[in-house]
Design an enzyme around this catalytic site. Structure first.
Site, PDB file in Angstrom:
ATOM      1  N   LYS A 242       0.815  -1.211   0.000  1.00  0.00           N
ATOM      2  CA  LYS A 242       0.000   0.000   0.000  1.00  0.00           C
ATOM      3  C   LYS A 242       0.855   1.270   0.000  1.00  0.00           C
ATOM      4  O   LYS A 242       0.400   2.334  -0.427  1.00  0.00           O
ATOM      5  CB  LYS A 242      -0.930   0.018   1.207  1.00  0.00           C
ATOM      6  CG  LYS A 242      -1.839  -1.212   1.346  1.00  0.00           C
ATOM      7  CD  LYS A 242      -2.898  -1.269   0.284  1.00  0.00           C
ATOM      8  CE  LYS A 242      -3.763  -2.498   0.398  1.00  0.00           C
ATOM      9  NZ  LYS A 242      -4.691  -2.492   1.519  1.00  0.00           N
ATOM     10  N   ASP A 243       2.093   1.169   0.485  1.00  0.00           N
ATOM     11  CA  ASP A 243       2.955   2.354   0.531  1.00  0.00           C
ATOM     12  C   ASP A 243       3.215   2.937  -0.861  1.00  0.00           C
ATOM     13  O   ASP A 243       3.377   4.152  -1.002  1.00  0.00           O
ATOM     14  CB  ASP A 243       4.314   2.008   1.167  1.00  0.00           C
ATOM     15  CG  ASP A 243       4.219   1.794   2.666  1.00  0.00           C
ATOM     16  OD1 ASP A 243       3.464   2.522   3.331  1.00  0.00           O
ATOM     17  OD2 ASP A 243       4.910   0.894   3.171  1.00  0.00           O
TER      18      ASP A 243
END
Length: 475
Positions: free
Chosen positions: A113-114
């Site tokens: 998700k980063d």
């Protein structure tokens, strides 16, 4: 590039507007009016770009209302060495001649998700500053989205984050990453329910146009197309890296499969768009855990979301989702706007959407195949990858490995499994798989788990969350 809503009641809008709004005002999801096309020659020009440069090139096809120089600065900041210290940002690891791991967990919260959230963490404040606005981000997380969003926006003066999570349904490390933050613009709310309940609350609040406007509410869940645009980048990056050693005249013939552990259908939808843009993808292999609603849909053409009571708590908790929001975008494309308006309400009325007559197109035209994995499968995959390759994988990636092995060389020369997170975030499951061979807990994780945690508990109620938000929102 203009965006419209799947529900058909939104005036076309630019990227900057939909970046802040998240959900369309008519309750639908925004989709691009036209999917941009990328030629083989253009792909080759991208081959020598760094990851931040490639991100600017790919996202720039969708964010045409951000000047090129500004977008390049945003992606340079998002994918800096500070945020992604690993050389290349997204490394590829060879597991065997036909199976590779795409390393998406090199960011600050050790999860894929980063890669999207760090871009939003730059782009959203940029647009807000340009327009003199503030934003209260309302999101729901099944595990990794929450911490990725909070780390991307912590300390921002013009953004606050209100993140809903299902009480008791995340790993200890996932909880610690979120709940240990003390930044005044970060608000963690543990809801008495499952992820789908959190997601429904977010949708209900976003559906209240007056409340949303009065409280400057936006979203950074995968319903936000800005995240989808940023996720498309690593599909192109991975294909370019896997074909680096192929003779230039033969590269365009190299089709690869991508296996994607999937809960909310956002990550694999980005792969679908990459394929539609012209990236030579053979199969998009969707992997689920025991909450296999998406697997059932792609095998049968029948979509039946499940209730909270029938959503299982598993050892790959970020995929404990039984209603995949982003599937709406794909079904809108599959049926076409007019047919979608006729058929989609069936799901709302009956809780079931039968598209079995369209099922063959899912594979033949769109390239999707799918499979499900169990707890025993996850343990076996973690063990085998460690034994054979010396590589530690987390349980969600293990779901991907399990299903990928069933489809190796099915439509592509090699299969690339998208990593979900670092194994350290799920130490209990890794320890169960490896026993005495499991690595000791790192000092970094031990320190994280020891921090005091701060979280507000809330019932499964949109009104309760609305009341809290109204009391704490930025004005």
């Amino acid at each position: 590039m203009q965006y419209i809503s799947t529900r058909g009641q939104m005036a076309p809008a630019g990227f900057c507007q939909i970046l802040l709004d998240g959900l369309a005002p008519d309750g639908g999801l925004v989709v691009p009016e036209v999917i941009p096309s990328v030629s083989a020659a253009q792909r080759e020009r991208w081959r020598e770009l760094t990851y931040p440069e490639l991100a600017a090139a790919v996202i720039g096809l969708y964010a045409t209302d951000i000047p090129e120089a500004d977008l390049a600065a945003l992606t340079a900041a998002a994918y800096s060495e500070k945020n992604f210290p690993t050389a290349g940002t997204v490394p590829l690891t060879r597991l065997n001649p036909s199976l590779y791991l795409v390393g998406l967990s090199e960011g600050p919260t050790m999860a894929f998700k980063d890669l999207a959230m760090q871009f939003l963490g730059q782009a959203v404040p940029y647009v807000l500053a340009r327009e003199g606005r503030v934003l209260n981000i309302l999101g729901a997380t099944s595990g990794d989205t929450g911490s990725a969003a909070e780390y991307a926006f912590r300390g921002r003066s013009n953004v606050s984050v209100f993140m809903l999570s299902p009480a008791g349904r995340m790993s200890a490390v996932q909880r610690a990453q979120m709940y240990s933050l003390t930044d005044p613009n970060i608000h963690n709310i543990a809801v008495d329910g499952v992820f789908d309940d959190c997601q429904n609350i977010v949708k209900a609040i976003n559906g209240n146009a007056a409340f949303k406007q009065a409280n400057s509410i936006g979203a950074v869940n995968s319903i936000n197309f800005g995240r989808i645009a940023a996720q498309i980048v690593y599909y192109f990056w991975a294909w370019l890296r896997i074909t680096d050693g192929v003779a230039p005249a033969e590269r365009d013939d190299v089709r690869v499969n991508f296996t994607v552990p999937s809960g909310n259908f956002g990550n694999i939808y980005a792969g679908h768009l990459a394929r539609r843009m012209g990236l030579p993808i053979g199969r998009l292999i969707l992997a689920t855990n025991e909450n296999n609603v998406l697997d059932e849909f792609f095998r049968t053409g029948v979509y039946v979301p499940r209730s909270r009571e029938n959503t299982l708590a598993t050892s790959s908790p970020s995929m404990d989702i039984s209603k995949a929001s982003n599937l709406e975008r794909f079904i809108w494309e599959l049926l076409g706007p007019e047919e979608f308006q006729v058929r989609w309400p069936e799901l709302e009325r009956s809780g079931r959407l039968d598209l079995s007559s369209w099922q063959s197109r899912l594979t033949d035209e769109y390239g999707f195949v799918s499979g499900a994995s169990s707890h025993a499968d996850r343990l076996a995959a973690i063990r085998s990858v460690f034994d054979e390759c010396g590589v530690l994988i987390d349980p969600h990636t293990a779901d991907g490995i399990t299903v990928a092995r069933r489809h190796v060389n099915d439509g592509g020369s090699v299969t690339l499994v998208l990593e979900t997170a670092k194994a350290a975030k799920f130490g209990d499951t890794v320890a169960e798989a490896l026993g005495d061979r499991a690595p000791a807990q790192s000092p970094v994780i031990a320190e994280l788990l020891a921090r005091p945690q701060h979280v507000v508990e809330a019932p499964n109620s949109a009104q309760a969350v609305s009341d809290y938000l109204a009391d704490h929102a930025l004005r």
